[in-house]
Design a protein around this motif. Structure first.
Motif, mmCIF file in Angstrom:
data_model
loop_
_atom_site.group_PDB
_atom_site.id
_atom_site.type_symbol
_atom_site.label_atom_id
_atom_site.label_comp_id
_atom_site.label_asym_id
_atom_site.label_seq_id
_atom_site.Cartn_x
_atom_site.Cartn_y
_atom_site.Cartn_z
ATOM 1 N N HIS A 79 1.067 -1.280 0.323
ATOM 2 C CA HIS A 79 0.300 -0.605 0.010
ATOM 3 C C HIS A 79 0.783 1.129 0.167
ATOM 4 C CE1 HIS A 79 0.468 -1.344 4.676
ATOM 5 N NE2 HIS A 79 1.235 0.409 4.359
ATOM 6 N N ALA A 92 -3.884 0.799 -2.816
ATOM 7 C CA ALA A 92 -3.776 -0.648 -2.559
ATOM 8 C C ALA A 92 -3.904 -1.142 -4.170
ATOM 9 C CB ALA A 92 -3.846 -1.876 -1.441
ATOM 10 N N GLY A 97 -3.687 -5.041 1.402
ATOM 11 C CA GLY A 97 -3.803 -3.431 0.580
ATOM 12 C C GLY A 97 -4.099 -2.500 2.049
#
Length: 550
Positions: A79, A92, A97
């Protein structure tokens, strides 16, 4: 001197760039999100309202406020967080994420955001910065033993929340053992009617002199409970991996259905209770085809509840004495072309491995399976020191590192005699933080087979959530960083960040171990332990693993 909040983040991010200013939140904040961020939005919404009385308004576009942005080029679970004075974005490629990015943002919000409720509405600030982050290892786990001491659903969910707070992503759920069967199987109701309960329990470490308390203990998870735990964890980026431990560690099942056991000398099914002692029961399952069929049915119900590709089948500490003494077991071994009755252990696992593989699953088993030829489709849990980890890599078999002398969280945390029921070698905070799952000698090709690592929290001496808190935290904080950020970090710098992070655990009500040792109510005076020194344990490991090293 005020500490920048970046210097309180756990796990440590790979890249952090400070900027000028801060993003201020109060009253109501607008959030725009892609569909994959729905769980992250729910987490952020809950925390902002509980911790600051800030409302969230979900909108299609948010030029100011909070944005969740999809970038398919990013790696799984990775991320990017960008914070400016007019808003922040979390970018993400997948739901995990977005969740991990949200965890980072919540840590940047400072004190109070992890509390269950804020008495008043307040302003929250996030320092301007850019963070780019991704995990070093794909498997970052905790093994939770609920067979020795049952843990209610609410406490399992609490552990899941704490794991998510640390970007841990695998909950290995040890559901069955000699001392209890903890999952409802509708085809065989006596597994929980009988197998989930024992009338007394050993207190203290596993030797013949340890006393027993005459107090019934038990409990189990209904299938609705299991579905709730699995869904709750999935919403937080965590996969729940079940384990049904076979063909040893099965006395609770045999107590419920005696025909599963090896007959006595007169040919009668064994009459046993759910095991009240710690250690290894001498009663394995028998190797009849009917017993394998029984557990095929059990596993069909388990697989229907758990979407995890990995399914634990145990395979550890199987006592072969009952097979060796039993004429029928010796006959079965000969019929199946086995050289010794002890090989019934691997024959049994192979039957169930084939069964779950037909349904697209993969067997997870303890490193005793390396005493036999192992398919590269199996993942090994390397628990007896480093031997199982190294042997798996040399044979080209995927492995998860959980060496007892580094990652058994039931082991004592220091030499302090006040440690509650001190067992094993010392596994201290620094030991966990410095752990590197990949052996120094491993090639790049072999290192890829190291899927990650997990701490194992065996619960013989942990009767409740409070005792588990003490043994898990902050060691699990150190493990989370070692597996997310990668090995090689400076322990002293981690300790500095940990001091702030422990405040977050305090807000969550975690009764973690203090640096000075146990508080008075965390001690267990008068209850005996079983202490080992590293050299003594290594000698045991060498003897135990001699059969797996080729």
């Amino acid at each position: 001197m005020k500490v920048h909040r970046m210097h309180t983040l756990i796990p440590r991010p790979r890249l952090f760039t400070e900027a000028e200013g801060e993003f201020v939140l109060n009253g109501t904040v607008a959030i725009a999100a892609v569909p994959d961020a729905v769980d992250a939005v729910a987490t952020l919404t809950e925390r902002l309202w509980a911790g600051a009385r800030i409302r969230v308004e979900v909108v299609d576009q948010a030029p100011t406020g909070i944005r969740f942005v999809m970038d398919a080029t990013l790696a799984p679970e990775s991320h990017r967080v960008d914070v400016a004075t007019d808003g922040l974005s979390i970018t993400a490629a997948d739901a995990a994420g977005f969740l991990h990015g949200t965890t980072t943002v919540l840590q940047l919000m400072g004190d109070g955001i992890w509390r269950s409720v804020s008495a008043t509405a307040r302003t929250v600030t996030v320092p301007a910065c850019r963070i780019e982050d991704e995990p070093a290892f794909a498997w970052r786990g905790i093994m939770l033993d609920v067979a020795r001491h049952f843990l209610p659903v609410r406490e399992v969910l609490r552990i899941v929340d704490l794991m998510a707070m640390h970007k841990l992503n695998r909950l290995h759920f040890h559901l069955t053992d000699d001392q209890g069967w903890r999952i409802e199987i509708r085809a065989f109701p006596r597994l929980t009617e009988v197998g989930a309960w024992r009338d007394r329990t050993q207190v203290g470490a596993d030797d013949a002199t340890a006393p027993e308390i005459e107090r019934p203990h038990g409990g189990y998870y209904t299938q609705a409970d299991i579905s709730e735990i699995v869904a709750y964890a999935a919403n937080r980026g965590i996969v729940v991996v079940p384990e049904i431990d076979l063909p040893g560690h099965s006395q609770a099942a045999i107590a419920a259905y005696p025909d599963l056991g090896v007959p006595d000398a007169d040919g009668h099914p064994p009459t046993v209770e759910v095991y009240q002692r710690w250690g290894i029961s001498p009663y394995p399952l028998n190797a009849e085809t009917s017993t394998v069929d029984f557990f095929r049915t059990v596993l069909d119900e388990v697989l229907a509840l758990f979407p995890s590709v990995d399914i634990g089948l145990g395979g550890d500490e199987v006592p072969s004495g009952a097979w060796e003494a039993d004429a029928r077991s010796r006959e079965l071994a000969l019929e199946r072309g086995l050289s010794h009755p002890r090989e019934l252990q691997f024959w049994f696992l192979d039957q169930l491995r084939a069964h779950i593989e037909q349904q697209g699953r993969r067997m997870l088993a303890w490193d005793e399976v390396l005493e036999h030829d192992v398919s590269p489709d199996v993942t090994v849990l390397g628990w007896r020191g480093d031997a199982g980890i190294g042997e798996s890599l040399r044979r080209g078999i995927p492995v998860i590192a959980c060496p007892d002398n580094r990652l058994y969280f039931d082991y004592r945390q220091s030499d302090d005699p006040r440690e509650p029921i001190p067992v094993g070698v010392v596994v201290g905070l620094r030991d966990v933080y410095s752990f590197n799952p990949v052996p120094e000698w491993a090639t790049a090709e072999q290192a890829v087979l190291l899927r990650g690592a997990q701490a194992n929290l065996w619960a013989e001496h942990m009767e409740d959530a409070r005792s588990r808190d003490y043994m898990l935290w902050p060691r699990a904080c150190a493990l989370a960083e070692a597996l997310w950020s990668g090995p090689g970090g400076a322990f002293e710098e981690f300790e500095t960040r940990l001091q702030s992070h422990l405040g977050r655990l305090d807000e969550r009500g975690v009764e973690h171990r203090r640096a000075g040792g146990p508080l008075p109510w965390q001690e267990r005076p008068g209850v005996g332990g079983r202490v080992q020194e590293p050299e003594q344990r290594q000698q045991e490991i060498d003897a135990l693993t001699a059969a797996i090293v080729r």
